[in-house]
Scaffold this motif. Structure first.
Motif, short mmCIF file in Angstrom:
data_model
loop_
_atom_site.label_atom_id
_atom_site.label_comp_id
_atom_site.label_asym_id
_atom_site.label_seq_id
_atom_site.Cartn_x
_atom_site.Cartn_y
_atom_site.Cartn_z
N MET A 1 62.06 -22.41 59.12
CA MET A 1 60.66 -22.50 58.71
C MET A 1 60.49 -23.67 57.74
O MET A 1 61.27 -23.81 56.80
N PRO A 2 59.48 -24.52 57.95
CA PRO A 2 59.25 -25.64 57.03
C PRO A 2 58.94 -25.14 55.61
O PRO A 2 58.42 -24.04 55.43
N LYS A 3 59.26 -25.97 54.63
CA LYS A 3 58.97 -25.67 53.24
C LYS A 3 57.94 -26.66 52.74
O LYS A 3 58.07 -27.87 52.95
N LEU A 4 56.91 -26.14 52.07
CA LEU A 4 55.91 -27.00 51.47
C LEU A 4 56.01 -26.87 49.96
O LEU A 4 55.77 -25.81 49.39
N TYR A 5 56.40 -27.96 49.33
CA TYR A 5 56.45 -28.00 47.87
C TYR A 5 55.06 -28.42 47.39
O TYR A 5 54.59 -29.51 47.74
N SER A 6 54.41 -27.56 46.62
CA SER A 6 53.05 -27.90 46.21
C SER A 6 52.68 -27.22 44.91
O SER A 6 53.29 -26.23 44.50
N GLN A 7 51.65 -27.78 44.27
CA GLN A 7 51.09 -27.24 43.04
C GLN A 7 49.78 -26.56 43.41
O GLN A 7 48.88 -27.20 43.97
N ILE A 8 49.66 -25.29 43.11
CA ILE A 8 48.59 -24.45 43.66
C ILE A 8 47.21 -25.01 43.38
O ILE A 8 46.33 -24.97 44.25
N GLU A 9 46.96 -25.57 42.19
CA GLU A 9 45.60 -25.99 41.84
C GLU A 9 45.31 -27.44 42.23
O GLU A 9 44.20 -27.92 42.01
N SER A 10 46.28 -28.11 42.81
CA SER A 10 46.10 -29.50 43.19
C SER A 10 45.33 -29.63 44.51
O SER A 10 45.69 -29.01 45.51
N GLY A 11 44.30 -30.47 44.51
CA GLY A 11 43.56 -30.71 45.74
C GLY A 11 44.42 -31.37 46.81
O GLY A 11 44.32 -31.05 47.99
N ASN A 12 45.27 -32.31 46.39
CA ASN A 12 46.15 -32.96 47.35
C ASN A 12 47.10 -31.96 48.01
O ASN A 12 47.43 -32.10 49.19
N CYS A 13 47.53 -30.97 47.26
CA CYS A 13 48.42 -29.94 47.81
C CYS A 13 47.64 -28.91 48.64
O CYS A 13 48.20 -28.29 49.56
N TYR A 14 46.37 -28.73 48.32
CA TYR A 14 45.52 -27.82 49.08
C TYR A 14 45.32 -28.31 50.51
O TYR A 14 45.27 -27.53 51.46
N LYS A 15 45.23 -29.62 50.68
CA LYS A 15 44.97 -30.19 52.01
C LYS A 15 45.94 -29.67 53.07
O LYS A 15 45.50 -29.13 54.09
N PRO A 16 47.27 -29.85 52.90
CA PRO A 16 48.17 -29.36 53.95
C PRO A 16 48.17 -27.84 54.07
O PRO A 16 48.31 -27.31 55.18
N ARG A 17 47.98 -27.12 52.97
CA ARG A 17 47.94 -25.66 53.08
C ARG A 17 46.74 -25.23 53.91
O ARG A 17 46.84 -24.32 54.74
N LEU A 18 45.60 -25.87 53.69
CA LEU A 18 44.39 -25.54 54.45
C LEU A 18 44.59 -25.84 55.93
O LEU A 18 44.25 -25.01 56.79
N LEU A 19 45.14 -27.00 56.24
CA LEU A 19 45.36 -27.33 57.64
C LEU A 19 46.37 -26.40 58.30
O LEU A 19 46.16 -25.95 59.43
N MET A 20 47.44 -26.08 57.60
CA MET A 20 48.46 -25.19 58.17
C MET A 20 47.90 -23.79 58.41
O MET A 20 48.26 -23.13 59.38
N ALA A 21 47.00 -23.36 57.53
CA ALA A 21 46.34 -22.07 57.75
C ALA A 21 45.48 -22.13 59.01
O ALA A 21 45.49 -21.20 59.83
N LYS A 22 44.73 -23.22 59.16
CA LYS A 22 43.87 -23.36 60.33
C LYS A 22 44.67 -23.42 61.63
O LYS A 22 44.22 -22.94 62.68
N LEU A 23 45.83 -24.04 61.57
CA LEU A 23 46.68 -24.18 62.75
C LEU A 23 47.63 -23.00 62.94
O LEU A 23 48.40 -22.98 63.91
N SER A 24 47.58 -22.04 62.02
CA SER A 24 48.47 -20.86 62.06
C SER A 24 49.94 -21.29 62.09
O SER A 24 50.76 -20.71 62.82
N LEU A 25 50.27 -22.29 61.29
CA LEU A 25 51.64 -22.77 61.21
C LEU A 25 52.36 -22.05 60.07
O LEU A 25 51.95 -22.15 58.91
N PRO A 26 53.42 -21.32 60.36
CA PRO A 26 54.15 -20.63 59.29
C PRO A 26 54.91 -21.62 58.41
O PRO A 26 55.42 -22.64 58.90
N PHE A 27 54.95 -21.34 57.12
CA PHE A 27 55.72 -22.18 56.20
C PHE A 27 56.05 -21.39 54.95
O PHE A 27 55.39 -20.40 54.63
N GLU A 28 57.08 -21.85 54.27
CA GLU A 28 57.45 -21.27 52.98
C GLU A 28 56.85 -22.15 51.89
O GLU A 28 57.00 -23.37 51.91
#
Length: 204
Positions: A1-28
């Motif tokens: 499973m891919p790992k996404l290193y991100s800071q929860i309140e960061s907009g730049n980090c929100y971008k990939p999380r939002l897209l991965m949610a829309k695409l139903s892509l599992p990640f840690e």
């Protein structure tokens, strides 16, 4: 499973999380913080010498940095990238606009006002400059969104995802979005798209 290193309140980090949610892509999700020094630790710097998040690590150990590069990679072949070559170029145009014109003003001004560790940098001159620059960026978006429902015509693309991330919290930086009614309507439109999750969302 891919790992996404991100800071929860960061907009730049929100971008990939939002897209991965829309695409139903599992990640840690690996929580990081620029405040506690976790992005500067040797093990993370070995993965990304730039010492920034987000960073996507694939199962085979390859890594990909920069939020918009991650969006482009993950969205390939999906509804979020136009098939038409000119529309794809327009999408790239908005992605470059987001990083060069929008984020340095809207995101930075928000950070100066929201994060205590940035307060020392919140000089009157810098706050004034980022307010002016941010309003100019919002006006560019307003002018486009008066013509089309999304930034690249009639369909939502990763350009919308990229610009939504910091625009939807622009009020925290002192920007009055009521002055940009088409932008406000666009924000609601993006939030109403299938699979949308808030900036606080993390995978279960």
């Amino acid at each position: 499973m891919p790992k996404l290193y991100s800071q929860i309140e960061s907009g730049n980090c929100y971008k990939p999380r939002l897209l991965m949610a829309k695409l139903s892509l599992p990640f840690e999700h690996i929580s990081m913080s620029s405040v506690d020094g976790s992005t500067r630790k040797p093990d993370f710097m070995a993965k990304n010498p730039n010492g920034k998040v987000p960073l996507l690590e694939f199962d085979d150990g390859r890594v990909l940095a920069e939020s918009n590069a991650i969006l482009l990679h993950l969205a390939e072949g999906s509804r979020f990238i136009p098939e038409d070559a000119y529309e794809r170029a327009l999408m790239y145009q908005w992605l470059f606009f987001e990083q060069y014109t929008h984020e340095p003003n809207i995101a930075v001004r928000r950070a100066l006002l929201v994060y205590p560790e940035r307060a020392k940098d919140a000089t009157p001159e810098r706050l004034a400059a980022t307010l002016e620059g941010g309003n100019k960026a919002l006006l560019v978006m307003e002018n486009q969104l008066q013509k089309t429902p999304y930034l690249v015509g009639t369909n939502l693309t990763i350009a919308d995802i990229a610009l939504y991330a910091y625009t939807h919290e622009a009020n925290q930086g002192g920007f009055d979005l009521s002055a940009y009614p088409s932008v406000a309507k666009w924000l609601s439109r993006v939030a109403g798209d299938e699979g949308h999750v808030p900036i606080t969302w993390l995978p279960a």
